[in-house]
Design a protein around this motif. Sequence first.
Motif, short mmCIF file in Angstrom:
data_model
loop_
_atom_site.label_atom_id
_atom_site.label_comp_id
_atom_site.label_asym_id
_atom_site.label_seq_id
_atom_site.Cartn_x
_atom_site.Cartn_y
_atom_site.Cartn_z
N THR A 36 10.17 29.14 107.13
CA THR A 36 11.27 28.30 106.65
C THR A 36 10.70 27.06 105.96
O THR A 36 9.87 26.33 106.54
N VAL A 37 11.12 26.81 104.73
CA VAL A 37 10.61 25.69 103.95
C VAL A 37 11.32 24.41 104.38
O VAL A 37 12.55 24.33 104.39
N VAL A 38 10.55 23.41 104.75
CA VAL A 38 11.12 22.13 105.18
C VAL A 38 10.95 21.04 104.14
O VAL A 38 11.61 20.00 104.19
N ALA A 39 10.06 21.27 103.18
CA ALA A 39 9.85 20.30 102.10
C ALA A 39 9.06 20.97 100.98
O ALA A 39 8.32 21.93 101.22
N VAL A 40 9.25 20.46 99.77
CA VAL A 40 8.48 20.93 98.62
C VAL A 40 7.92 19.69 97.92
O VAL A 40 8.66 18.80 97.53
N VAL A 41 6.60 19.64 97.79
CA VAL A 41 5.93 18.49 97.18
C VAL A 41 5.27 18.95 95.88
O VAL A 41 4.29 19.70 95.92
N ASP A 42 5.82 18.53 94.75
CA ASP A 42 5.29 18.94 93.44
C ASP A 42 5.10 20.44 93.36
O ASP A 42 4.06 20.95 92.89
N GLY A 43 6.10 21.18 93.86
CA GLY A 43 6.06 22.63 93.77
C GLY A 43 5.33 23.33 94.90
O GLY A 43 5.36 24.55 94.99
N VAL A 44 4.68 22.57 95.79
CA VAL A 44 3.95 23.16 96.92
C VAL A 44 4.82 23.08 98.17
O VAL A 44 5.28 22.00 98.54
N GLU A 45 5.04 24.23 98.80
CA GLU A 45 5.93 24.30 99.95
C GLU A 45 5.22 23.87 101.24
O GLU A 45 4.05 24.17 101.45
N ILE A 46 5.99 23.16 102.06
CA ILE A 46 5.58 22.87 103.44
C ILE A 46 6.54 23.63 104.34
O ILE A 46 7.77 23.47 104.22
N SER A 47 6.01 24.47 105.22
CA SER A 47 6.87 25.31 106.06
C SER A 47 6.98 24.76 107.47
O SER A 47 6.20 23.91 107.90
#
Length: 287
Positions: A36-47
């Motif tokens: 589950t993606v919790v954040a996207v930083v400059d196109g890079v996902e943090i799950s």
Amino acid sequence: MPKLLNISASAVLAITIATQGWTQDQTEPEPPTADTVVAVVDGVEISLGHMIAARASLPPQYQELDDKVLYDGILEQLVQQSALAQSYEGELPARVTKSLENERRSLTAAEVVESVLAKAVTEDVLQARYDGQYGDFDPQEEFNASHILVETEEEAIAVKEAIDGGADFGNTAREKSTGPSGPGGGELGWFGLGMMVPSFEAATIALSPGEVSAPVQTQFGWHIIKLNETRKAEIPTLEDVRENLANEIRQEAAQNAIKEATDKADVKIPADLEIDPAILKQVELLE
């Protein structure tokens, strides 16, 4: 009398269909997973998985923080790290790439061991280990004794004479003994072979229940010993030693897995390689 609304049959049918459609659209949201993606930083996902792994690696004192505080703090940290990491320009230095390689190697090896441990302990294996250790177990003798500890042989002789003359052992221990058990009447509780210094143990074994020893010297001073009673040690049940046996089995399984994998591996260490072990301190080689 209340006035009834005049609703046509077609209107009722339309309302029914609309209501059913609305009900069907109210599906339960999918439960979160590690992906589950919790954040996207400059196109890079943090799950969510990144966050869970980060929390699991925190020191114990941080694990006790409020869940919301930890969630917000970990998410903020991962966002900041992602932004910083993406701003890096050029090739990573060896101290980073080598550390990443070491970490990946270590985590992968640990996963292999974990998979071995997950299958190592079964009821049959536990029972076999228990039978092997306790099936022919011969219970040892255990002793319950009291003692009076004094500094000199002369004092010990005087105490022995007082006891032989009818003085109460417990009261004499409270009055005369310099050991920590003195206030408790000299009682030592139950102990088995090997738990006392040799001379004390030998004197205790030689006594019959209720008998008082002659003065016995140890490195702690002079003792007058009274054997209160004896018993046979109880054989522990499987449940009593389950966790200890399981730990033994896991440890052996891990060691066997490591040895087996290492023995099968094609390991080559150059015979002519000469390196001063102190070179491992030269972290500047990683720059």
